[in-house]
Structure formats: C-alpha cells, structure tokens
Design a protein around this motif. Structure first.
Motif, PDB file in Angstrom:
ATOM      1  N   ASP B  59       1.220  -1.188   0.071  1.00  0.00           N
ATOM      2  CA  ASP B  59       0.121  -0.064  -0.342  1.00  0.00           C
ATOM      3  C   ASP B  59       0.894   1.118  -0.032  1.00  0.00           C
ATOM      4  O   ASP B  59       0.427   2.370  -0.782  1.00  0.00           O
ATOM      5  CB  ASP B  59      -1.266  -0.082   1.202  1.00  0.00           C
ATOM      6  CG  ASP B  59      -1.805  -0.912   1.463  1.00  0.00           C
ATOM      7  OD1 ASP B  59      -1.417  -1.731  -0.110  1.00  0.00           O
ATOM      8  OD2 ASP B  59      -2.793  -1.855   2.223  1.00  0.00           O
ATOM      9  N   LEU B  60       1.662   1.276   0.863  1.00  0.00           N
ATOM     10  CA  LEU B  60       3.219   2.160   0.848  1.00  0.00           C
ATOM     11  C   LEU B  60       3.530   2.422  -0.863  1.00  0.00           C
ATOM     12  O   LEU B  60       3.145   3.324  -0.910  1.00  0.00           O
ATOM     13  CB  LEU B  60       3.743   1.978   2.122  1.00  0.00           C
ATOM     14  CG  LEU B  60       5.424   3.496   2.174  1.00  0.00           C
ATOM     15  CD1 LEU B  60       4.322   3.897   3.224  1.00  0.00           C
ATOM     16  CD2 LEU B  60       6.526   2.717   2.585  1.00  0.00           C
ATOM     17  N   ALA B  61       3.438   1.794  -1.500  1.00  0.00           N
ATOM     18  CA  ALA B  61       4.138   1.484  -2.577  1.00  0.00           C
ATOM     19  C   ALA B  61       3.148   2.172  -4.071  1.00  0.00           C
ATOM     20  O   ALA B  61       3.597   2.970  -4.878  1.00  0.00           O
ATOM     21  CB  ALA B  61       4.952   0.391  -2.950  1.00  0.00           C
ATOM     22  N   LYS B  86       1.482   1.435 -18.937  1.00  0.00           N
ATOM     23  CA  LYS B  86       3.236   1.152 -19.520  1.00  0.00           C
ATOM     24  C   LYS B  86       4.023   0.988 -18.064  1.00  0.00           C
ATOM     25  O   LYS B  86       4.530  -0.175 -17.979  1.00  0.00           O
ATOM     26  CB  LYS B  86       3.542   3.041 -19.200  1.00  0.00           C
ATOM     27  CG  LYS B  86       4.358   2.510 -19.099  1.00  0.00           C
ATOM     28  CD  LYS B  86       5.464   1.756 -20.311  1.00  0.00           C
ATOM     29  CE  LYS B  86       6.727   1.968 -20.447  1.00  0.00           C
ATOM     30  NZ  LYS B  86       7.885   0.904 -20.789  1.00  0.00           N
ATOM     31  N   LEU B  87       2.917   1.021 -17.307  1.00  0.00           N
ATOM     32  CA  LEU B  87       2.600   0.393 -15.382  1.00  0.00           C
ATOM     33  C   LEU B  87       3.477  -1.164 -15.037  1.00  0.00           C
ATOM     34  O   LEU B  87       3.541  -1.719 -15.273  1.00  0.00           O
ATOM     35  CB  LEU B  87       2.523   0.880 -14.170  1.00  0.00           C
ATOM     36  CG  LEU B  87       3.299   2.576 -13.842  1.00  0.00           C
ATOM     37  CD1 LEU B  87       2.090   3.770 -12.925  1.00  0.00           C
ATOM     38  CD2 LEU B  87       4.687   3.225 -13.827  1.00  0.00           C
ATOM     39  N   GLY B  88       1.252  -1.429 -15.918  1.00  0.00           N
ATOM     40  CA  GLY B  88       1.081  -2.867 -15.815  1.00  0.00           C
ATOM     41  C   GLY B  88       3.032  -3.759 -16.840  1.00  0.00           C
ATOM     42  O   GLY B  88       2.660  -4.698 -16.683  1.00  0.00           O
ATOM     43  N   VAL B 111       8.744   0.400  -9.859  1.00  0.00           N
ATOM     44  CA  VAL B 111       7.959   1.340 -10.470  1.00  0.00           C
ATOM     45  C   VAL B 111       7.652   3.111 -10.591  1.00  0.00           C
ATOM     46  O   VAL B 111       7.324   3.819 -10.874  1.00  0.00           O
ATOM     47  CB  VAL B 111       6.767   0.656 -11.050  1.00  0.00           C
ATOM     48  CG1 VAL B 111       5.756   1.834 -11.702  1.00  0.00           C
ATOM     49  CG2 VAL B 111       6.515  -0.369 -11.627  1.00  0.00           C
ATOM     50  N   ALA B 112       7.120   2.968  -9.559  1.00  0.00           N
ATOM     51  CA  ALA B 112       7.771   4.863  -8.581  1.00  0.00           C
ATOM     52  C   ALA B 112       9.008   5.313  -9.037  1.00  0.00           C
ATOM     53  O   ALA B 112       8.608   6.370  -9.552  1.00  0.00           O
ATOM     54  CB  ALA B 112       7.503   4.234  -6.593  1.00  0.00           C
TER      55      ALA B 112
END
Lengths: 105, 202
Positions: B59-61, B86-88, B111-112
């Motif tokens: 959740d933090l991410a 794109k992130l997927g 990703v972040a």
C-alpha cells in the motif's frame, strides 16, 4: 523604494547597473514616472507569482519524494533482513556473501 | 547473548503498528549486522510471522506511485490511463507474476522510481521560455540526477535479491539439463538482447 521624497514632492527613480555600478535615474513625478512605477509594480507581482509557483512546485516534489524515500528505506531494510535471515552477511558495507558454515545462527 | 529485543517504537510520540514493526526489524537487522547471530531466529520469525505486513508495504508503494502519477498526468486522464498501462507492462517485464512478496515490493519500488524519473525528465524538457533561468534548469537537472540514482538503486536491489536467492543448480541437475544443439545459438543471442539489464550487481 523607487519613489523618493525630495522636498514637497515624490519622484520616481529607476535603478540600473552600468559597468558594475548601480546608477539611479530620475523619471520625475509626471505621467512617465507613474507609468514606469505601474510597470515596475506589475513586473514585481509577476516575479512574486513565479517564485510562489516554484516554491509550491518544490514543496510538492519534496513531499512526494519523502513518500518514495520511505518506501525505499522500508524495502532496503526488508532486503537486508531477508539476506541476513537467509545466511548472508554484508562484507564491509559492500558485497553480500554467504556466511561461513558453522557460524550461522 | 540474550536475544530479547526492546519493543520500543522508533519515532517519538508513539508510532503506528507498522512503525513499531519496522523499528523492531531495524533493531534486529542492526544487531545481526554487528555480528549478533542470536537474533537470527527472531529475524526469520519477524519476516514470516505476519504476512499482512507485505500488504501494508505494498500500500505504501501504491500511495507513492499514485502521487507521482498525479504529478505526471495532472487532469489528463487519457495520459494517466496510458501511463498505468505502461506501468502494468513494466511490472510484467520485471516478472511480478509469481514473484515473492519481497520481489513484488522491490518491483513496485522500481515502478515508483520510474514514474519519478519520467516526471523529472518531462519537467526538464518543458523548461523553456524567459522564466526558465539557469538556476531553474540547474534545480531541475538535480532532480533528474537524484531520481535516476534512486531508479538505478531500486533495480540493483531487485537484481541482488534475484541473484542471491536463485537456487544454484546441483551437478546432477546440470548433467541432466537438456541442451538443444540446433536452437542454442540463436536463442542465446535473442535472450541477450531482450533480457533486462539486471545482472551487474555487487
């Protein structure tokens, strides 16, 4: 202050840097001075708006970076914990190596 | 040595349960790094005892990613949606399916960081006009550099975990492994080109 009192009247002065020195030039107290003062005030307002926008942008960046930094710290801690629990140790803050037999806990 | 660990919260004023767990874990890690091997059972227990902690860190991410996505896309929902796609794809490329909880967390961190890096790049690219002074460009460049560093460090951590936790093949497995003589050469070349650069660690 661009407006300066001399005797009974106020006069508008514009400062300019000429050859490394600041030179003040009077524009009098008539329409030309009024217009120059209005333009100078507008430029100052624009600069302040730009500074505020930049400050807001920097604060947002810092806040979001802080959230990301927390994620980084948490995941680094978990990586270290997982590696230590699996029997590795970090050699002088550098490479991770498997602990010698007989020394693991 | 006694393996008891103080249950104190890491932050002043009483932290959340997550903070307390992390404080305890940090203390165990520090003691283990200083050579106190008696904390190893506690360390292992802390990592596997409560599986819900991985959800909390996930959740933090997600929060970090959402904040950067909002900055990057603003109110352009089309752009936000395409960035999400794109992130997927990035998660898939990094092998999020079937990864361990720790690997998944590191993938979310990558990703972040990717989002932050792209936002910093976009800001620098858009810095034009009279308001883009040398000091503004310098600050944006600093942001680019720091986000790049974070991104590379995230990739390095995932590569490290994958390298060290990959079970080594036994001599028997090596001997039993089939090697196709026909397809070996082209396949090896293809793998070299498409594989993500995650091999240079330590």
């Amino acid at each position: 202050m661009p407006w300066t009192r001399r005797g009974r009247h106020r006069y508008f002065f514009r400062k300019r840097r000429v050859g490394g020195r600041v030179v003040r030039r009077s524009l009098g107290r008539g329409p030309e001075a009024q217009l120059a003062a209005a333009l100078a005030a507008q430029r100052q307002r624009e600069r302040e708006l730009e500074w505020a926008r930049r400050r807001q942008d920097r604060e947002r960046w810092d806040a979001d970076t802080a959230a990301l930094q927390r994620l980084i710290e948490v995941s680094d801690l978990l990586v270290n914990a997982a590696l230590l629990a699996a029997g590795f140790h970090q050699h002088e803050r550098g490479a991770w190596r498997r602990r010698m037999h007989g020394r693991s806990g | 040595m006694d393996a008891q660990v103080n249950e104190t919260a890491p932050e002043q004023g009483g932290g959340t349960g997550q903070d307390r767990d992390l404080g305890r874990l940090a203390e165990l890690v520090q003691r283990a790094q200083q050579g106190d091997l008696t904390v190893m059972p506690l360390l292992r227990e802390a990592l596997v005892a409560d599986p819900s902690i991985w959800q909390e860190y996930g959740d933090l991410a997600a929060q970090a990613q959402e904040a950067w996505l909002q900055l990057l896309a603003g109110t352009d929902y089309m752009l936000a949606e395409s960035v999400r796609l794109k992130l997927g794809a990035l998660r898939h490329e990094l092998g999020a399916e079937g990864a361990s909880p720790l690997e998944k967390l590191l993938i979310e961190r990558i990703v972040a960081c990717w989002l932050q890096t792209h936002y910093a790049d976009a800001l620098y690219a858009q810095a034009r006009g009279p308001q883009s002074t040398a000091s503004v460009r310098q600050e944006l460049m600093k942001r680019q550099e720091s986000s790049q560093r974070r991104y590379l460090a995230a990739i390095k951590q995932l590569a490290l975990i994958r390298k060290l936790f990959k079970p080594a093949l036994s001599p028997l497995q090596l001997a039993q492994a089939r090697v196709s003589e026909d397809a070996a050469a082209p396949k090896a070349r293809a793998t070299r080109v498409t594989a993500p650069r995650l091999v240079e660690v330590n």
